[in-house]
Design an enzyme around this catalytic site. Structure first.
Site, PDB file in Angstrom:
ATOM      1  N   LEU A   1     -39.785 -39.309   3.795  1.00  0.00           N
ATOM      2  CA  LEU A   1     -39.102 -38.015   3.753  1.00  0.00           C
ATOM      3  C   LEU A   1     -38.733 -37.659   5.184  1.00  0.00           C
ATOM      4  CD1 LEU A   1     -41.248 -35.760   1.359  1.00  0.00           C
ATOM      5  CD2 LEU A   1     -38.857 -36.392   1.039  1.00  0.00           C
ATOM      6  N   ASP A   2     -37.551 -37.083   5.389  1.00  0.00           N
ATOM      7  CA  ASP A   2     -37.178 -36.622   6.728  1.00  0.00           C
ATOM      8  C   ASP A   2     -38.203 -35.614   7.231  1.00  0.00           C
ATOM      9  OD1 ASP A   2     -34.901 -38.176   6.685  1.00  0.00           O
ATOM     10  OD2 ASP A   2     -33.586 -36.548   6.023  1.00  0.00           O
ATOM     11  N   PRO A   3     -38.398 -35.533   8.566  1.00  0.00           N
ATOM     12  CA  PRO A   3     -39.371 -34.569   9.106  1.00  0.00           C
ATOM     13  C   PRO A   3     -39.165 -33.139   8.613  1.00  0.00           C
ATOM     14  CG  PRO A   3     -38.725 -36.098  10.821  1.00  0.00           C
ATOM     15  CD  PRO A   3     -37.855 -36.408   9.628  1.00  0.00           C
ATOM     16  N   MET A   4     -37.900 -32.697   8.463  1.00  0.00           N
ATOM     17  CA  MET A   4     -37.658 -31.313   8.034  1.00  0.00           C
ATOM     18  C   MET A   4     -37.960 -31.100   6.547  1.00  0.00           C
ATOM     19  SD  MET A   4     -33.575 -30.644   7.499  1.00  0.00           S
ATOM     20  CE  MET A   4     -33.791 -29.482   6.155  1.00  0.00           C
ATOM     21  N   ALA A   5     -38.064 -32.190   5.788  1.00  0.00           N
ATOM     22  CA  ALA A   5     -38.309 -32.092   4.346  1.00  0.00           C
ATOM     23  C   ALA A   5     -39.794 -31.923   4.054  1.00  0.00           C
ATOM     24  CB  ALA A   5     -37.769 -33.327   3.641  1.00  0.00           C
TER      25      ALA A   5
END
Length: 302
Positions: free
Chosen positions: A44-48
């Site tokens: 998952l992307d860091p912001m997710a």
């Protein structure tokens, strides 16, 4: 002196927090459980935030099943602003004041265009590779290459809420779907551009957000409670049909790896010996094409 690491087998479902990488979650979990072998099932992307299954030991052999599984997300899209990455972490590359007047009826006509079979172009800021190089590295160097489109499927796309310049949607989709690309494409269809400002994965394969643990929760657990948080390997396949071995089939399967054609079986099937889960088998129109054996009862192995 370093403690001997444990050979744990199973899956821990994490509710990933914002602004932490999936790899860091994996490393922290390995430390918390003193585990010998861990692996993730797609980042998952860091912001997710949201569901991130982590495989331990023998469960790493079936990580691909979770990579290939359908996913569900809640996404918030900001309209009128485009970024180079397609999300809030990127640099702004375009702004528009021509955001159309939004209504539930109008947005429904737009979202309808993205349901079913969809051709999608992945974003430059992704882990996909071009001539051996990750696209995000090329993007950071200011390079742009032609990214091949891919066929994906969006099973469900629901409008949850909206206001003057944003909308929140629920997406149930196939593997390989980029929600950032979906946000970009919805913005383009509305004629004003857009980017992703929040993303939560609510389901990955059979695993739902309601059963996921936050890292902070696990840190406060005793060793016994941590072990209890590990779900068994069969849980990955809980939605797959079961085939119970006949007595005369056991020797062929266990000793020779053979299995008679089963015309009624197709796709992934759980194999049971009496009442015990022993293997996952892949069938193509009744023919066995792949199998993996598991000892379901062994959570901690030598």
């Amino acid at each position: 002196m370093k403690k001997n690491r444990l050979n744990l087998n199973g899956v821990v479902v994490i509710n990933k927090a914002k602004d932490i990488s999936s790899n860091k979650v994996l490393q922290q979990l390995k430390y918390l459980f003193n585990a010998q072998k861990v692996g993730h099932t797609g980042t998952l992307d860091p912001m997710a935030t949201g569901v991130l299954p982590i495989c331990f030991g023998r469960a790493t052999k079936i990580a691909q099943y979770l990579l290939d599984a359908d996913k569900e997300y809640i996404a918030t899209i900001r309209l009128g602003i485009e970024t180079d990455s397609g999300d809030a972490e990127g640099e702004i590359i375009a702004k528009s004041i021509n955001i159309p007047e939004l209504s539930a009826e109008y947005l429904e006509t737009v979202l309808a265009k993205f349901r079913g079979d969809v051709v999608q172009i992945p974003p430059m800021y992704s882990a996909l590779k071009y001539n051996g190089q990750p696209l995000y590295k090329l993007a950071r160097e200011g390079k742009t290459v032609e990214v091949k489109s891919r066929n994906i499927k969006i099973y469900e796309l629901e409008l949850l809420e909206f206001n003057i310049d944003s909308l929140k949607i629920r997406v149930k989709c196939s593997k390989g779907t980029y929600i950032r690309s979906l946000a970009i494409d919805i913005g383009k269809t509305l004629g004003c551009g857009g980017h992703l400002i929040a993303l939560q994965r609510t389901q990955s394969g059979p695993f739902k957000l309601s059963e996921a643990f936050r890292l902070e929760q696990l840190k406060d657990l005793s060793f016994e409670q941590k072990i209890a948080s590990i779900t068994n390997i069969e849980s990955v396949f809980i939605d797959k049909p079961i085939y119970s071995l006949l007595e005369e089939e056991k020797d062929d399967l266990y000793k020779r790896g053979l299995f008679a054609d089963k015309p009624h079986l197709d796709g992934t099937v759980r194999i049971y010996d009496v009442e015990k889960f022993v293997a996952i088998a892949e069938f193509d129109k009744g023919k066995l094409i792949n199998k993996k054996f598991f000892d379901q009862d062994i959570l901690i192995s030598e």
